[in-house]
Design an enzyme around this catalytic site. Sequence first.
Site, PDB file in Angstrom:
ATOM      1  N   THR A 141      75.309 -23.463 -25.380  1.00 40.92           N
ATOM      2  CA  THR A 141      74.000 -23.182 -24.787  1.00 40.92           C
ATOM      3  C   THR A 141      73.869 -21.733 -24.328  1.00 40.92           C
ATOM      4  OG1 THR A 141      73.850 -25.475 -24.050  1.00 40.92           O
ATOM      5  CG2 THR A 141      72.379 -23.900 -22.993  1.00 40.92           C
ATOM      6  N   GLY A 146      68.981 -23.389 -26.312  1.00 42.10           N
ATOM      7  CA  GLY A 146      69.472 -24.600 -25.693  1.00 42.10           C
ATOM      8  C   GLY A 146      69.334 -25.745 -26.660  1.00 42.10           C
ATOM      9  N   ARG A 267      78.078 -37.404 -27.685  1.00 39.59           N
ATOM     10  CA  ARG A 267      76.892 -38.065 -27.137  1.00 39.59           C
ATOM     11  C   ARG A 267      77.165 -39.502 -26.717  1.00 39.59           C
ATOM     12  NH1 ARG A 267      72.792 -34.892 -31.214  1.00 39.59           N
ATOM     13  NH2 ARG A 267      72.268 -33.220 -29.746  1.00 39.59           N
ATOM     14  N   ILE A 359      64.243 -49.878  -3.711  1.00 36.17           N
ATOM     15  CA  ILE A 359      64.621 -51.128  -3.053  1.00 36.17           C
ATOM     16  C   ILE A 359      65.212 -50.865  -1.670  1.00 36.17           C
ATOM     17  CG2 ILE A 359      66.266 -53.051  -3.137  1.00 36.17           C
ATOM     18  CD1 ILE A 359      65.930 -53.003  -6.206  1.00 36.17           C
ATOM     19  N   GLU A 384      73.732 -32.179 -23.622  1.00 38.09           N
ATOM     20  CA  GLU A 384      74.064 -32.733 -24.941  1.00 38.09           C
ATOM     21  C   GLU A 384      72.816 -33.019 -25.766  1.00 38.09           C
ATOM     22  OE1 GLU A 384      77.514 -33.852 -26.219  1.00 38.09           O
ATOM     23  OE2 GLU A 384      77.754 -32.162 -24.896  1.00 38.09           O
ATOM     24  N   GLY A 385      71.731 -32.296 -25.470  1.00 36.87           N
ATOM     25  CA  GLY A 385      70.461 -32.486 -26.168  1.00 36.87           C
ATOM     26  C   GLY A 385      69.504 -33.296 -25.329  1.00 36.87           C
TER      27      GLY A 385
END
Length: 406
Positions: A141, A146, A267, A359, A384-385
């Site tokens: 990156t 990016g 990923r 909650i 990672e995208g």
Amino acid sequence: MISYELSPHQAQVRDVVHWFAENEIRPISLLADEQKKVPDDWLQRVNQMGLSLSMSSFGEKAGENKSEPKEQKNRERQGNRLGVIASEELGWGDCAIALTLPGPGLGGPPIQHSGTKEQKERFLSIFSREEEPKWGAYALTEPEAGSDVSGLQTTAVKVDGGYILNGQKIFITNGKRASWVVAFATVDKTIGRAGHRAFVVEKGTPGFSCARLADKMGLRASETAELVFEDCFVPDENLLGGEEAYQNTGARSGGFRVAMKTFDSTRPIIAAMATGIARAAYEYTLDFIQTEFPRHGTHYREAKGLLAEMQQKIQVARLLTWESAWKGDLGRPNAQEAAMCKAFAGKIALEVTSASLEIMGPYGLEGNLVEKLYRDAKIYDIFEGTNQIQQLIIARHLYEPYGIRV
């Protein structure tokens, strides 16, 4: 057909890593987040234990059956599946600490997949020695590259004996402490992805430095660095894969291929950690309502409905992740599945942690685990995208077989 029932070895890995997450990681989680640092003495002890965020380590370090016949062990690879099973448990414990575990980290897969035999030995063998903790890193990156890595600005100019690198990398996990960094640069900006090259840049190389460490909203205990290359000489033997790996001038050759292949492996790991975050928030909130809410009150009934929906989504994220890992172990293309699980799990981590805070009301904002998980979850929808990039990848795989370009 993939089996969703864990084998005895897979279950053993899960149980060992869960024990580690519960007894070693969770007790220091909130303190490490507050101090924005994992204690050095803890890292030293963990290094001696031999557990790292590395797919290969889980089969070797977490209870592999050494008596099993070699031919049976080699019948089917399990590294990717063991990696995601263990990563979910580490994410359940604390993702920032998990990312700080000694080991090659995200820099390991590109060397394993694309490095020469000599490079694998030289750069990966340092993690098997029982010495000081060591790290690897992955530097892709940049400020202007990016999600779209075709805009890579870091340059690599060929000179006698190697390359001169100039440029900047941002958001690099363990970038300052790493013994080496897999860094991507271009030899020719005019040809886009075909000009990309991958280099292993070693710590202490003249012209290679860390400009600063980022101060982040989440994953605060994890080191995130900005790296700078200023007339940094990298020898030919550190060009990942060697010169012959870059002879094809196609757009999916060389460094771009290395980067994309890496994402297919990493990923699912990121998706598993996001699933672990969601599961941790779900379990914490479930315990909370059992002890704090009147069993027959309206709030209790509404909370149970939200928790049931959370559990369904967590299970879907897990199964998508396992499918991607299973295909990777079989050597089948898994880019679409890797994008699917990463996009879905990152989204679910955000949804579940947000619902948990809803909650718990004001109790969720008192510096407890759920508040921290909420801050940590956001990055899993980005790095990672981004989610949007994952949707583009999924769409390409769905429509391009029909001649429709996305």
